[in-house]
Design a protein around this motif. Structure first.
Motif, PDB file in Angstrom:
ATOM      1  N   ARG A   1       0.834  -1.219   0.000  1.00  0.00           N
ATOM      2  CA  ARG A   1       0.000   0.000   0.000  1.00  0.00           C
ATOM      3  C   ARG A   1       0.857   1.253   0.000  1.00  0.00           C
ATOM      4  O   ARG A   1       0.453   2.293  -0.513  1.00  0.00           O
ATOM      5  N   ALA A   2       2.054   1.153   0.607  1.00  0.00           N
ATOM      6  CA  ALA A   2       2.969   2.292   0.650  1.00  0.00           C
ATOM      7  C   ALA A   2       3.857   2.335  -0.585  1.00  0.00           C
ATOM      8  O   ALA A   2       4.818   3.119  -0.631  1.00  0.00           O
ATOM      9  N   GLU A   3       3.546   1.496  -1.577  1.00  0.00           N
ATOM     10  CA  GLU A   3       4.277   1.417  -2.833  1.00  0.00           C
ATOM     11  C   GLU A   3       5.745   1.077  -2.616  1.00  0.00           C
ATOM     12  O   GLU A   3       6.642   1.621  -3.261  1.00  0.00           O
ATOM     13  N   ARG A   4       5.990   0.165  -1.712  1.00  0.00           N
ATOM     14  CA  ARG A   4       7.335  -0.361  -1.441  1.00  0.00           C
ATOM     15  C   ARG A   4       7.372  -1.833  -1.836  1.00  0.00           C
ATOM     16  O   ARG A   4       7.462  -2.733  -1.016  1.00  0.00           O
ATOM     17  N   GLU A   5       7.271  -2.079  -3.119  1.00  0.00           N
ATOM     18  CA  GLU A   5       7.163  -3.448  -3.646  1.00  0.00           C
ATOM     19  C   GLU A   5       8.398  -4.285  -3.316  1.00  0.00           C
ATOM     20  O   GLU A   5       8.286  -5.459  -2.993  1.00  0.00           O
ATOM     21  N   GLU A   6       9.588  -3.671  -3.412  1.00  0.00           N
ATOM     22  CA  GLU A   6      10.821  -4.423  -3.173  1.00  0.00           C
ATOM     23  C   GLU A   6      10.920  -4.871  -1.721  1.00  0.00           C
ATOM     24  O   GLU A   6      11.276  -6.013  -1.437  1.00  0.00           O
ATOM     25  N   GLN A   7      10.598  -3.969  -0.800  1.00  0.00           N
ATOM     26  CA  GLN A   7      10.640  -4.335   0.613  1.00  0.00           C
ATOM     27  C   GLN A   7       9.585  -5.378   0.945  1.00  0.00           C
ATOM     28  O   GLN A   7       9.809  -6.247   1.784  1.00  0.00           O
ATOM     29  N   ALA A   8       8.428  -5.306   0.293  1.00  0.00           N
ATOM     30  CA  ALA A   8       7.374  -6.291   0.517  1.00  0.00           C
ATOM     31  C   ALA A   8       7.841  -7.678   0.079  1.00  0.00           C
ATOM     32  O   ALA A   8       7.620  -8.671   0.777  1.00  0.00           O
ATOM     33  N   MET A   9       8.516  -7.740  -1.068  1.00  0.00           N
ATOM     34  CA  MET A   9       9.018  -9.016  -1.548  1.00  0.00           C
ATOM     35  C   MET A   9      10.105  -9.559  -0.629  1.00  0.00           C
ATOM     36  O   MET A   9      10.133 -10.753  -0.310  1.00  0.00           O
ATOM     37  N   LEU A  10      10.998  -8.701  -0.164  1.00  0.00           N
ATOM     38  CA  LEU A  10      12.065  -9.134   0.741  1.00  0.00           C
ATOM     39  C   LEU A  10      11.504  -9.592   2.082  1.00  0.00           C
ATOM     40  O   LEU A  10      12.013 -10.544   2.677  1.00  0.00           O
ATOM     41  N   THR A  11      10.452  -8.942   2.552  1.00  0.00           N
ATOM     42  CA  THR A  11       9.805  -9.365   3.791  1.00  0.00           C
ATOM     43  C   THR A  11       9.194 -10.747   3.633  1.00  0.00           C
ATOM     44  O   THR A  11       9.331 -11.607   4.507  1.00  0.00           O
ATOM     45  N   THR A  12       8.542 -10.975   2.515  1.00  0.00           N
ATOM     46  CA  THR A  12       7.959 -12.284   2.246  1.00  0.00           C
ATOM     47  C   THR A  12       9.043 -13.348   2.144  1.00  0.00           C
ATOM     48  O   THR A  12       8.909 -14.437   2.701  1.00  0.00           O
ATOM     49  N   LEU A  13      10.127 -13.029   1.477  1.00  0.00           N
ATOM     50  CA  LEU A  13      11.234 -13.966   1.342  1.00  0.00           C
ATOM     51  C   LEU A  13      11.875 -14.274   2.698  1.00  0.00           C
ATOM     52  O   LEU A  13      12.201 -15.428   2.994  1.00  0.00           O
ATOM     53  N   ALA A  14      12.033 -13.262   3.525  1.00  0.00           N
ATOM     54  CA  ALA A  14      12.609 -13.467   4.857  1.00  0.00           C
ATOM     55  C   ALA A  14      11.702 -14.357   5.710  1.00  0.00           C
ATOM     56  O   ALA A  14      12.181 -15.245   6.421  1.00  0.00           O
ATOM     57  N   GLY A  15      10.398 -14.140   5.638  1.00  0.00           N
ATOM     58  CA  GLY A  15       9.469 -14.992   6.375  1.00  0.00           C
ATOM     59  C   GLY A  15       9.527 -16.430   5.911  1.00  0.00           C
ATOM     60  O   GLY A  15       9.503 -17.366   6.718  1.00  0.00           O
ATOM     61  N   LEU A  16       9.624 -16.622   4.607  1.00  0.00           N
ATOM     62  CA  LEU A  16       9.735 -17.964   4.054  1.00  0.00           C
ATOM     63  C   LEU A  16      11.008 -18.656   4.527  1.00  0.00           C
ATOM     64  O   LEU A  16      10.994 -19.833   4.899  1.00  0.00           O
ATOM     65  N   ILE A  17      12.119 -17.941   4.545  1.00  0.00           N
ATOM     66  CA  ILE A  17      13.384 -18.514   4.986  1.00  0.00           C
ATOM     67  C   ILE A  17      13.326 -18.895   6.460  1.00  0.00           C
ATOM     68  O   ILE A  17      13.816 -19.960   6.855  1.00  0.00           O
ATOM     69  N   VAL A  18      12.723 -18.052   7.284  1.00  0.00           N
ATOM     70  CA  VAL A  18      12.605 -18.359   8.715  1.00  0.00           C
ATOM     71  C   VAL A  18      11.790 -19.629   8.921  1.00  0.00           C
ATOM     72  O   VAL A  18      12.174 -20.519   9.692  1.00  0.00           O
ATOM     73  N   VAL A  19      10.672 -19.750   8.224  1.00  0.00           N
ATOM     74  CA  VAL A  19       9.822 -20.939   8.363  1.00  0.00           C
ATOM     75  C   VAL A  19      10.544 -22.175   7.847  1.00  0.00           C
ATOM     76  O   VAL A  19      10.497 -23.240   8.474  1.00  0.00           O
TER      77      VAL A  19
END
Length: 65
Positions: free
Chosen positions: A25-43
């Motif tokens: 929503r804040a138009e931070r697509e790159e950070q959103a993708m990195l957050t998703t990737l980080a969550g996936l790696i943690v799991v």
């Protein structure tokens, strides 16, 4: 395997989904993708640890150690 692991994974999923939504929503697509990737790696790291314990238990039970 403990039921706490399932709750931890669900909690991480919810947090990552909310952060992803806020960042998009804040138009931070790159950070959103990195957050998703980080969550996936943690799991995945949590699951790899549990699978390693499973293999150790199997080795012990069948005397393969």
């Amino acid at each position: 395997m403990n039921i706490d692991l399932i709750f931890k994974i669900a909690g991480i999923g919810i947090i990552v989904a909310v952060l992803n939504l806020v960042l998009k929503r804040a138009e931070r697509e790159e950070q959103a993708m990195l957050t998703t990737l980080a969550g996936l790696i943690v799991v995945l790291m949590m699951i790899v640890h549990e699978i390693a314990e499973l293999f150790d238990t199997i080795k012990t039970v069948f005397g393969l150690w």
